[in-house]
Design a protein around this motif. Structure first.
Motif, PDB file in Angstrom:
ATOM      1  N   MET A   1       0.829  -1.173   0.000  1.00 15.38           N
ATOM      2  CA  MET A   1       0.000   0.000   0.000  1.00 15.38           C
ATOM      3  C   MET A   1       0.878   1.242   0.000  1.00 15.38           C
ATOM      4  N   GLU A   2       0.380   2.314  -0.562  1.00 11.38           N
ATOM      5  CA  GLU A   2       1.138   3.556  -0.571  1.00 11.38           C
ATOM      6  C   GLU A   2       1.296   4.057   0.859  1.00 11.38           C
ATOM      7  N   GLN A   3       2.522   4.459   1.186  1.00 19.03           N
ATOM      8  CA  GLN A   3       2.800   4.973   2.524  1.00 19.03           C
ATOM      9  C   GLN A   3       4.001   5.892   2.464  1.00 19.03           C
ATOM     10  N   GLU A   4       3.789   7.143   2.785  1.00 15.47           N
ATOM     11  CA  GLU A   4       4.871   8.123   2.790  1.00 15.47           C
ATOM     12  C   GLU A   4       5.952   7.713   3.790  1.00 15.47           C
ATOM     13  N   GLY A   5       7.196   8.012   3.471  1.00 11.80           N
ATOM     14  CA  GLY A   5       8.299   7.758   4.388  1.00 11.80           C
ATOM     15  C   GLY A   5       8.768   6.323   4.454  1.00 11.80           C
ATOM     16  N   ILE A   6       8.340   5.502   3.502  1.00 14.16           N
ATOM     17  CA  ILE A   6       8.724   4.081   3.459  1.00 14.16           C
ATOM     18  C   ILE A   6       9.266   3.768   2.071  1.00 14.16           C
ATOM     19  N   VAL A   7      10.261   2.897   2.024  1.00 14.30           N
ATOM     20  CA  VAL A   7      10.744   2.372   0.749  1.00 14.30           C
ATOM     21  C   VAL A   7      10.777   0.855   0.849  1.00 14.30           C
ATOM     22  N   SER A   8      10.223   0.187  -0.156  1.00 11.78           N
ATOM     23  CA  SER A   8      10.252  -1.272  -0.221  1.00 11.78           C
ATOM     24  C   SER A   8      11.426  -1.676  -1.103  1.00 11.78           C
ATOM     25  N   VAL A   9      12.162  -2.697  -0.652  1.00 13.02           N
ATOM     26  CA  VAL A   9      13.406  -3.080  -1.317  1.00 13.02           C
ATOM     27  C   VAL A   9      13.400  -4.564  -1.675  1.00 13.02           C
ATOM     28  N   TRP A  10      13.709  -4.838  -2.932  1.00 16.93           N
ATOM     29  CA  TRP A  10      13.896  -6.201  -3.426  1.00 16.93           C
ATOM     30  C   TRP A  10      15.335  -6.316  -3.904  1.00 16.93           C
ATOM     31  N   ALA A  11      15.910  -7.516  -3.847  1.00 18.18           N
ATOM     32  CA  ALA A  11      17.282  -7.722  -4.311  1.00 18.18           C
ATOM     33  C   ALA A  11      17.382  -9.048  -5.059  1.00 18.18           C
ATOM     34  N   GLY A  12      18.289  -9.091  -6.024  1.00 12.30           N
ATOM     35  CA  GLY A  12      18.489 -10.309  -6.794  1.00 12.30           C
ATOM     36  C   GLY A  12      19.742 -10.222  -7.638  1.00 12.30           C
ATOM     37  N   VAL A  13      19.831 -11.131  -8.596  1.00 14.53           N
ATOM     38  CA  VAL A  13      20.994 -11.189  -9.485  1.00 14.53           C
ATOM     39  C   VAL A  13      20.498 -11.147 -10.930  1.00 14.53           C
ATOM     40  N   PHE A  14      21.089 -10.226 -11.697  1.00 13.06           N
ATOM     41  CA  PHE A  14      20.770 -10.100 -13.120  1.00 13.06           C
ATOM     42  C   PHE A  14      22.071 -10.018 -13.902  1.00 13.06           C
ATOM     43  N   GLU A  15      22.060 -10.586 -15.087  1.00 10.71           N
ATOM     44  CA  GLU A  15      23.243 -10.569 -15.957  1.00 10.71           C
ATOM     45  C   GLU A  15      23.545  -9.161 -16.453  1.00 10.71           C
ATOM     46  N   THR A  16      22.485  -8.422 -16.793  1.00  9.54           N
ATOM     47  CA  THR A  16      22.670  -7.101 -17.391  1.00  9.54           C
ATOM     48  C   THR A  16      21.606  -6.131 -16.888  1.00  9.54           C
ATOM     49  N   GLU A  17      21.871  -4.864 -17.102  1.00  9.64           N
ATOM     50  CA  GLU A  17      20.899  -3.809 -16.804  1.00  9.64           C
ATOM     51  C   GLU A  17      19.644  -4.015 -17.653  1.00  9.64           C
ATOM     52  N   GLN A  18      19.836  -4.417 -18.893  1.00  8.81           N
ATOM     53  CA  GLN A  18      18.707  -4.655 -19.796  1.00  8.81           C
ATOM     54  C   GLN A  18      17.807  -5.776 -19.269  1.00  8.81           C
ATOM     55  N   ALA A  19      18.385  -6.823 -18.732  1.00  8.87           N
ATOM     56  CA  ALA A  19      17.591  -7.922 -18.182  1.00  8.87           C
ATOM     57  C   ALA A  19      16.757  -7.449 -16.994  1.00  8.87           C
ATOM     58  N   LEU A  20      17.333  -6.604 -16.159  1.00  5.64           N
ATOM     59  CA  LEU A  20      16.587  -6.055 -15.025  1.00  5.64           C
ATOM     60  C   LEU A  20      15.455  -5.156 -15.515  1.00  5.64           C
ATOM     61  N   ARG A  21      15.731  -4.296 -16.488  1.00  2.94           N
ATOM     62  CA  ARG A  21      14.678  -3.426 -17.037  1.00  2.94           C
ATOM     63  C   ARG A  21      13.547  -4.254 -17.631  1.00  2.94           C
ATOM     64  N   LYS A  22      13.892  -5.297 -18.357  1.00  2.00           N
ATOM     65  CA  LYS A  22      12.875  -6.160 -18.964  1.00  2.00           C
ATOM     66  C   LYS A  22      12.024  -6.822 -17.872  1.00  2.00           C
ATOM     67  N   TYR A  23      12.654  -7.234 -16.792  1.00  2.00           N
ATOM     68  CA  TYR A  23      11.935  -7.873 -15.691  1.00  2.00           C
ATOM     69  C   TYR A  23      10.950  -6.896 -15.039  1.00  2.00           C
ATOM     70  N   PHE A  24      11.382  -5.665 -14.790  1.00  5.12           N
ATOM     71  CA  PHE A  24      10.538  -4.695 -14.104  1.00  5.12           C
ATOM     72  C   PHE A  24       9.549  -4.011 -15.043  1.00  5.12           C
ATOM     73  N   ASP A  25      10.021  -3.606 -16.208  1.00  4.38           N
ATOM     74  CA  ASP A  25       9.190  -2.819 -17.125  1.00  4.38           C
ATOM     75  C   ASP A  25       8.376  -3.671 -18.088  1.00  4.38           C
ATOM     76  N   GLY A  26       8.803  -4.904 -18.306  1.00  8.39           N
ATOM     77  CA  GLY A  26       8.111  -5.775 -19.242  1.00  8.39           C
ATOM     78  C   GLY A  26       8.824  -5.814 -20.573  1.00  8.39           C
ATOM     79  N   ALA A  27       8.561  -6.846 -21.311  1.00  5.01           N
ATOM     80  CA  ALA A  27       9.170  -7.031 -22.630  1.00  5.01           C
ATOM     81  C   ALA A  27       8.180  -6.569 -23.701  1.00  5.01           C
ATOM     82  N   ALA A  28       8.712  -6.245 -24.852  1.00  4.49           N
ATOM     83  CA  ALA A  28       7.853  -5.848 -25.966  1.00  4.49           C
ATOM     84  C   ALA A  28       6.846  -6.959 -26.242  1.00  4.49           C
ATOM     85  N   GLY A  29       5.599  -6.574 -26.386  1.00  7.22           N
ATOM     86  CA  GLY A  29       4.549  -7.544 -26.665  1.00  7.22           C
ATOM     87  C   GLY A  29       4.041  -8.269 -25.433  1.00  7.22           C
TER      88      GLY A  29
END
Length: 128
Positions: A1-29
């Motif tokens: 839920m939205e809450q001022e003054g809080i940050v939610s943090v996830w961590a993992g391993v990705f080969e590239t910046e592009q792979a992370l962007r694709k995971y979070f933003d989605g792939a074409a199509g």
């Protein structure tokens, strides 16, 4: 839920910046990003404003402070994570996803056990 003054943090391993962007933003199509499927039940709209998020790939580390050091509020978030993980993360990670002004609750949307990232915590973060 939205809450001022809080940050939610996830961590993992990705080969590239592009792979992370694709995971979070989605792939074409692809209507639903994998991050949404893994943590928000596959909703096509995130329950937070993606403009208030950061994500990137850095060097591999088990130190939670080092992992978030590169982010705009990393010097505030790092010590809070260190309190929760005083011996370090269970496994080294090279990427983090930070969502500001949002408290993720795993009970509301159980995470996928196959997700490439793990929810670490929702910690205080003064965004003044």
């Amino acid at each position: 839920m939205e809450q001022e003054g809080i940050v939610s943090v996830w961590a993992g391993v990705f080969e590239t910046e592009q792979a992370l962007r694709k995971y979070f933003d989605g792939a074409a199509g692809c209507d639903i990003p994998a991050f949404s499927r893994d943590f928000f039940g596959g909703c096509d709209i995130y329950p937070f404003d993606t403009d208030f998020s950061e994500r990137s790939v850095h060097e591999l580390t088990a130190d939670p402070e080092a992992l978030v050091r590169h982010y705009s509020e990393g010097t505030a978030i790092g010590p809070e994570l260190k309190k929760l993980f005083p011996r370090g993360l269970e496994r080294p990670c090279n990427a983090a996803i930070l969502v500001y002004s949002y408290r993720y609750d795993p009970e509301e949307g159980p995470p996928s056990p196959d997700a490439p990232v793990t929810f670490l915590a929702a910690v205080p973060c003064d965004l003044d």
